[in-house]
Design a protein around this motif. Structure first.
Motif, PDB file in Angstrom:
ATOM      1  N   TRP A  72       0.827  -1.204   0.000  1.00 49.35           N
ATOM      2  CA  TRP A  72       0.000   0.000   0.000  1.00 49.35           C
ATOM      3  C   TRP A  72       0.865   1.260   0.000  1.00 49.35           C
ATOM      4  O   TRP A  72       0.467   2.299  -0.506  1.00 49.35           O
ATOM      5  CB  TRP A  72      -0.920  -0.004   1.219  1.00 49.35           C
ATOM      6  CG  TRP A  72      -1.842  -1.183   1.279  1.00 49.35           C
ATOM      7  CD1 TRP A  72      -2.330  -1.907   0.239  1.00 49.35           C
ATOM      8  CD2 TRP A  72      -2.398  -1.774   2.466  1.00 49.35           C
ATOM      9  NE1 TRP A  72      -3.163  -2.908   0.685  1.00 49.35           N
ATOM     10  CE2 TRP A  72      -3.225  -2.852   2.052  1.00 49.35           C
ATOM     11  CE3 TRP A  72      -2.291  -1.513   3.827  1.00 49.35           C
ATOM     12  CZ2 TRP A  72      -3.920  -3.650   2.968  1.00 49.35           C
ATOM     13  CZ3 TRP A  72      -2.977  -2.306   4.733  1.00 49.35           C
ATOM     14  CH2 TRP A  72      -3.785  -3.363   4.303  1.00 49.35           C
ATOM     15  N   ALA A  99      -2.972   6.594   8.383  1.00 46.30           N
ATOM     16  CA  ALA A  99      -3.596   6.053   7.169  1.00 46.30           C
ATOM     17  C   ALA A  99      -3.384   4.544   7.076  1.00 46.30           C
ATOM     18  O   ALA A  99      -4.311   3.797   6.724  1.00 46.30           O
ATOM     19  CB  ALA A  99      -3.020   6.746   5.935  1.00 46.30           C
ATOM     20  N   PHE A 100      -2.185   4.098   7.422  1.00 44.51           N
ATOM     21  CA  PHE A 100      -1.904   2.663   7.298  1.00 44.51           C
ATOM     22  C   PHE A 100      -2.714   1.842   8.296  1.00 44.51           C
ATOM     23  O   PHE A 100      -3.317   0.834   7.931  1.00 44.51           O
ATOM     24  CB  PHE A 100      -0.417   2.376   7.502  1.00 44.51           C
ATOM     25  CG  PHE A 100      -0.136   0.905   7.560  1.00 44.51           C
ATOM     26  CD1 PHE A 100      -0.052   0.157   6.396  1.00 44.51           C
ATOM     27  CD2 PHE A 100      -0.035   0.236   8.779  1.00 44.51           C
ATOM     28  CE1 PHE A 100       0.156  -1.228   6.445  1.00 44.51           C
ATOM     29  CE2 PHE A 100       0.170  -1.133   8.839  1.00 44.51           C
ATOM     30  CZ  PHE A 100       0.271  -1.859   7.669  1.00 44.51           C
ATOM     31  N   ARG A 101      -2.699   2.263   9.551  1.00 44.56           N
ATOM     32  CA  ARG A 101      -3.369   1.408  10.542  1.00 44.56           C
ATOM     33  C   ARG A 101      -4.878   1.347  10.308  1.00 44.56           C
ATOM     34  O   ARG A 101      -5.515   0.307  10.558  1.00 44.56           O
ATOM     35  CB  ARG A 101      -3.030   1.881  11.952  1.00 44.56           C
ATOM     36  CG  ARG A 101      -3.606   3.194  12.367  1.00 44.56           C
ATOM     37  CD  ARG A 101      -3.077   3.642  13.728  1.00 44.56           C
ATOM     38  NE  ARG A 101      -3.799   4.807  14.204  1.00 44.56           N
ATOM     39  CZ  ARG A 101      -3.473   5.460  15.320  1.00 44.56           C
ATOM     40  NH1 ARG A 101      -2.433   5.068  16.047  1.00 44.56           N
ATOM     41  NH2 ARG A 101      -4.185   6.496  15.717  1.00 44.56           N
ATOM     42  N   GLN A 102      -5.470   2.441   9.776  1.00 45.12           N
ATOM     43  CA  GLN A 102      -6.899   2.407   9.473  1.00 45.12           C
ATOM     44  C   GLN A 102      -7.173   1.447   8.320  1.00 45.12           C
ATOM     45  O   GLN A 102      -8.132   0.661   8.365  1.00 45.12           O
ATOM     46  CB  GLN A 102      -7.394   3.806   9.132  1.00 45.12           C
ATOM     47  CG  GLN A 102      -8.904   3.888   9.013  1.00 45.12           C
ATOM     48  CD  GLN A 102      -9.613   3.487  10.302  1.00 45.12           C
ATOM     49  OE1 GLN A 102      -9.231   3.896  11.396  1.00 45.12           O
ATOM     50  NE2 GLN A 102     -10.650   2.657  10.176  1.00 45.12           N
ATOM     51  N   ARG A 103      -6.328   1.473   7.316  1.00 43.70           N
ATOM     52  CA  ARG A 103      -6.519   0.562   6.182  1.00 43.70           C
ATOM     53  C   ARG A 103      -6.323  -0.887   6.629  1.00 43.70           C
ATOM     54  O   ARG A 103      -7.045  -1.790   6.193  1.00 43.70           O
ATOM     55  CB  ARG A 103      -5.537   0.914   5.064  1.00 43.70           C
ATOM     56  CG  ARG A 103      -5.751   0.081   3.807  1.00 43.70           C
ATOM     57  CD  ARG A 103      -5.072   0.695   2.607  1.00 43.70           C
ATOM     58  NE  ARG A 103      -5.305  -0.089   1.405  1.00 43.70           N
ATOM     59  CZ  ARG A 103      -4.856   0.242   0.202  1.00 43.70           C
ATOM     60  NH1 ARG A 103      -4.153   1.359   0.034  1.00 43.70           N
ATOM     61  NH2 ARG A 103      -5.113  -0.516  -0.854  1.00 43.70           N
ATOM     62  N   GLU A 106      -9.395  -2.084   8.501  1.00 48.26           N
ATOM     63  CA  GLU A 106     -10.495  -2.377   7.581  1.00 48.26           C
ATOM     64  C   GLU A 106     -10.259  -3.684   6.835  1.00 48.26           C
ATOM     65  O   GLU A 106     -11.213  -4.410   6.537  1.00 48.26           O
ATOM     66  CB  GLU A 106     -10.654  -1.216   6.592  1.00 48.26           C
ATOM     67  CG  GLU A 106     -11.164   0.069   7.236  1.00 48.26           C
ATOM     68  CD  GLU A 106     -11.079   1.254   6.301  1.00 48.26           C
ATOM     69  OE1 GLU A 106     -10.615   1.078   5.146  1.00 48.26           O
ATOM     70  OE2 GLU A 106     -11.476   2.368   6.715  1.00 48.26           O
ATOM     71  N   TRP A 107      -9.006  -3.983   6.540  1.00 48.27           N
ATOM     72  CA  TRP A 107      -8.673  -5.221   5.826  1.00 48.27           C
ATOM     73  C   TRP A 107      -8.812  -6.444   6.728  1.00 48.27           C
ATOM     74  O   TRP A 107      -9.014  -7.560   6.264  1.00 48.27           O
ATOM     75  CB  TRP A 107      -7.241  -5.110   5.282  1.00 48.27           C
ATOM     76  CG  TRP A 107      -6.867  -6.148   4.265  1.00 48.27           C
ATOM     77  CD1 TRP A 107      -7.499  -6.434   3.104  1.00 48.27           C
ATOM     78  CD2 TRP A 107      -5.729  -7.025   4.330  1.00 48.27           C
ATOM     79  NE1 TRP A 107      -6.840  -7.435   2.425  1.00 48.27           N
ATOM     80  CE2 TRP A 107      -5.744  -7.821   3.154  1.00 48.27           C
ATOM     81  CE3 TRP A 107      -4.705  -7.222   5.255  1.00 48.27           C
ATOM     82  CZ2 TRP A 107      -4.765  -8.792   2.893  1.00 48.27           C
ATOM     83  CZ3 TRP A 107      -3.726  -8.167   4.994  1.00 48.27           C
ATOM     84  CH2 TRP A 107      -3.767  -8.953   3.815  1.00 48.27           C
TER      85      TRP A 107
END
Length: 410
Positions: A72, A99-103, A106-107
């Motif tokens: 990502w 941004a990374f930890r939220q994505r 969600e994954w």
């Protein structure tokens, strides 16, 4: 025409409906620089042997992408070193981490693996762990060198710590944290005996000349601080050692440009200097002695069985902070010395990293070949100790955590 109604009819007749297919295991990873990218790639390859349909995503470089990781963000965005440099980039790093930890949340990965980069990864691990995701930290921070109580912080972030060195798990055990020694992938990759003659032939260096490899670091900050004293020391040696050849690997184009300027400023004779694009390991193997920055390269030099002199300087701000707070708790810095528990390589740090002291230490290796021979038994013992098929052992440990994470999941 009636095919779509078969499951309902089967259910009414007492037949079991087909079970929903379980989704493949999902593994998120973050690697912050080239060494972490290599570790991540080896781990992905081994995990895929155990879970052929597994999905991998996160932050990595070319090696992880080739291994099948959906990156990502690129690993280069985390490749920072030193307190001053991190502080300068802090707003960007905080935005990236959010941004990374939220994505990642969600994954919904089954396991998150932070590879090195503790300033970034430990915070991500803790945040995800608090939200029910199992976490692994691969490559222990140097708890043997810095405050040991950091082990407790790492344990609060990671369910499992994978250690490259054997002295690390006992430290975590004192704090009740699950940590496993898996060995070092570099020790698996490097042969127990290195062929100096072949390396010189590949680099176009005569077999019978004295050779010094000079490696002032792989980051611009390191090169800017270490290049001048390293090349000034090399200049002194060229004046006293007939035929001395210098191998100078540049980690990347930016480092190369800076090194070219430094070589010119040092007034080194161009006929003596062989500036290389990469090829650091070949340079180490071809050399009689290696002058290098403290870090993973010292381990690599040990594994190719070459004597070394280790120098290092951090920014003056970082040095003052570390000194004032008494953060450093060891007398030895270079990995071969730490692993051996004795001085295998001279260490010249900060204000001791001067051209005169570096040149003197290098001369000792050239002038005393008996001391070089005496190193080999220690080097070989340490190589065997670290040669544990690390990627496979790391994958085995992660698989155990993954099984507990996915137990009962649809």
């Amino acid at each position: 025409m009636t095919a779509t109604r078969i499951p309902a009819a089967a259910s009414r007749s007492g037949m079991a409906a087909p079970a929903a297919t379980a989704r493949p295991p999902r593994i998120a990873l973050v690697a912050g620089e080239a060494s972490g990218d290599g570790l991540g790639a080896g781990l992905i390859e081994q995990l895929r042997q155990r879970y052929p349909d597994a999905e991998f995503a996160g932050i990595g470089g070319d090696a992880m992408r080739i291994a099948g990781c959906d990156t990502w963000f690129d690993a280069s965005e985390l490749a920072l070193m030193g307190l001053a440099e991190i502080l300068r980039h802090l707003p960007r790093l905080l935005k990236l981490r959010k941004a990374f930890r939220q994505r990642a949340l969600e994954w919904q990965p089954d396991v998150f693996i932070g590879i090195d980069a503790p300033d970034f990864n430990l915070g991500v691990e803790k945040w995800l762990k608090q939200r029910g995701i199992r976490t692994v930290h691969y490559v222990s921070p140097s708890v043997w060198a810095w405050r040991e109580k950091r082990a407790e912080k790492i344990g609060a972030s990671a369910d499992l710590v994978l250690c490259l060195f054997p002295m690390e798990p006992p430290i975590y055990a004192r704090h009740g944290i699950d940590a496993r020694f898996v060995g070092h992938p570099m020790a698996d990759a490097i042969a127990l005996e290195s062929d100096r003659e072949q390396a010189r032939k590949a680099l176009g260096i005569a077999a019978d000349v004295p050779v010094l490899a000079v490696l002032p670091g792989s980051r611009l900050g390191e090169v800017s601080r270490l290049g001048p004293p390293f090349f000034a020391a090399a200049r002194q040696l060229c004046e006293t050692m007939e035929g001395l050849q210098l191998l100078v690997p540049a980690a990347n184009a930016k480092c190369k440009a800076m090194i070219v300027e430094q070589l010119h400023a040092a007034a080194l004779p161009s006929a003596r200097v062989h500036l290389l694009e990469g090829r650091a390991r070949e340079a180490m193997v071809a050399a009689d002695v290696v002058l290098l920055a403290s870090g993973t390269a010292t381990l690599e030099t040990m594994l190719v069985k070459r004597p070394m002199v280790v120098g290092y300087r951090v920014s003056e701000l970082t040095y003052r902070i570390v000194s004032a707070l008494g953060l450093l708790k060891v007398d030895r810095y270079a990995l071969p010395n730490v692993l051996a528990g004795k001085d295998l390589a001279p260490e010249l740090m900060q204000h001791d990293c001067t051209p005169e002291k570096l040149a003197s230490a290098i001369s000792q290796w050239f002038e005393h070949p008996d001391c070089v021979s005496g190193l080999q038994d220690d080097y070989l013992r340490l190589h065997h100790e670290l040669r544990q098929d690390a990627s496979a052992r790391a994958a085995e440990a992660v698989a155990g955590l993954l099984q507990s994470s996915t137990a009962g999941r649809p």
